[in-house]
Motif scaffolding. Structure first.
Motif, short mmCIF file in Angstrom:
data_model
loop_
_atom_site.label_atom_id
_atom_site.label_comp_id
_atom_site.label_asym_id
_atom_site.label_seq_id
_atom_site.Cartn_x
_atom_site.Cartn_y
_atom_site.Cartn_z
N GLU A 8 0.84 -1.21 0.00
CA GLU A 8 0.00 0.00 0.00
C GLU A 8 0.87 1.25 0.00
OE1 GLU A 8 -3.41 2.28 2.65
OE2 GLU A 8 -2.35 0.58 3.53
N ALA A 11 2.52 1.74 -3.45
CA ALA A 11 1.58 2.17 -4.48
C ALA A 11 1.22 3.64 -4.30
CB ALA A 11 0.33 1.29 -4.46
N THR A 15 2.01 6.98 -6.79
CA THR A 15 1.05 7.95 -7.30
C THR A 15 1.46 9.37 -6.92
OG1 THR A 15 -0.43 7.70 -5.39
CG2 THR A 15 -0.88 6.32 -7.31
N THR A 75 2.29 -1.01 -13.43
CA THR A 75 1.05 -1.61 -12.97
C THR A 75 1.12 -1.97 -11.49
OG1 THR A 75 1.72 -3.89 -13.43
CG2 THR A 75 0.70 -2.66 -15.26
N LEU A 76 -0.04 -2.24 -10.92
CA LEU A 76 -0.06 -2.71 -9.54
C LEU A 76 0.67 -4.05 -9.41
CD1 LEU A 76 -3.61 -1.81 -8.18
CD2 LEU A 76 -1.40 -0.81 -7.56
N ARG A 77 0.62 -4.86 -10.46
CA ARG A 77 1.37 -6.13 -10.46
C ARG A 77 2.86 -5.85 -10.30
NH1 ARG A 77 4.24 -9.66 -13.66
NH2 ARG A 77 3.71 -11.86 -13.44
N ILE A 79 4.27 -3.34 -8.88
CA ILE A 79 4.52 -2.87 -7.52
C ILE A 79 4.47 -4.03 -6.52
CG2 ILE A 79 3.63 -1.39 -5.67
CD1 ILE A 79 2.78 0.58 -7.97
N LEU A 129 -4.17 -7.54 -11.57
CA LEU A 129 -3.35 -6.41 -11.12
C LEU A 129 -2.53 -5.84 -12.27
CD1 LEU A 129 -2.03 -7.57 -7.62
CD2 LEU A 129 -3.88 -5.96 -8.13
N LEU A 134 -0.79 2.84 -13.05
CA LEU A 134 -0.80 4.06 -12.26
C LEU A 134 -1.62 5.14 -12.95
CD1 LEU A 134 2.80 4.61 -10.84
CD2 LEU A 134 0.73 3.96 -9.61
N LEU A 137 -5.19 4.61 -12.05
CA LEU A 137 -5.45 4.98 -10.65
C LEU A 137 -5.48 6.50 -10.48
CD1 LEU A 137 -3.21 2.36 -8.86
CD2 LEU A 137 -5.71 2.39 -8.95
#
Length: 161
Positions: A8, A11, A15, A75-77, A79, A129, A134, A137
């Motif tokens: 968290e 991520a 951002t 991507t969140l993946r 991260i 994910l 980003l 998001l």
């Protein structure tokens, strides 16, 4: 499955770094202050992101971290894997081969159904994910974050970066 809080923090830090003006950077102390998290622990997450090629680090008085790639290329993946590592979440211990009825390895030609199901689910999870960038998001946040908070963030960035 439980991810570390570092995911968290990483991520959100990404951002925030995406909002930086060109040529500017933020250090771990600034990001830790902004998110009210421990600097030493956040610094480890930022180092992991840098090692994974998500962030770049610069040294010196105006040094810190910046994104290494465009927001639509992170991507969140990326991260999650940078913070949690590339190994699988489920670690099969092959307990079916233990105990009074356990047999030699040759009697178990493939992984058990439990392990296969867990690994398949993890692949779906990571694939989902991988669809969340980003950029996506940030676009969502532009509609979800109040104008007052957006203005406060811009003012804070002007002072910190």
């Amino acid at each position: 499955m439980r991810l570390s809080e570092g995911v968290e923090w990483a991520a959100h830090s990404c951002t925030m770094l995406a909002a930086l003006p060109e040529g500017r950077a933020l250090g771990p102390a600034d990001l830790a202050l902004f998110f009210d998290v421990p600097k030493a622990y956040l610094a480890k997450q930022l180092q992991a992101l840098s090692k994974a090629g998500i962030l770049t680090a610069t040294r010196g008085p105006s040094g810190g971290y910046r994104l290494a790639r465009a927001t639509d290329m992170i991507t969140l993946r990326d991260i999650v894997l940078a913070i949690e590592g590339p190994g699988t979440c489920f670690r099969c211990q092959e307990i079916r081969r233990r105990g009074p009825t356990g047999q030699p390895r040759r009697c178990y030609p493939k992984a058990c159904g439990i392990a296969r199901a867990m690994w398949a689910a993890e692949q779906v999870y990571l694939a989902e994910l991988g669809k969340v960038t980003l950029a996506k998001l940030i676009a969502e946040a532009a509609h979800e974050v109040s104008p007052e908070q957006q203005a406060a963030i811009r003012r804070w960035l002007d002072k910190a970066a």
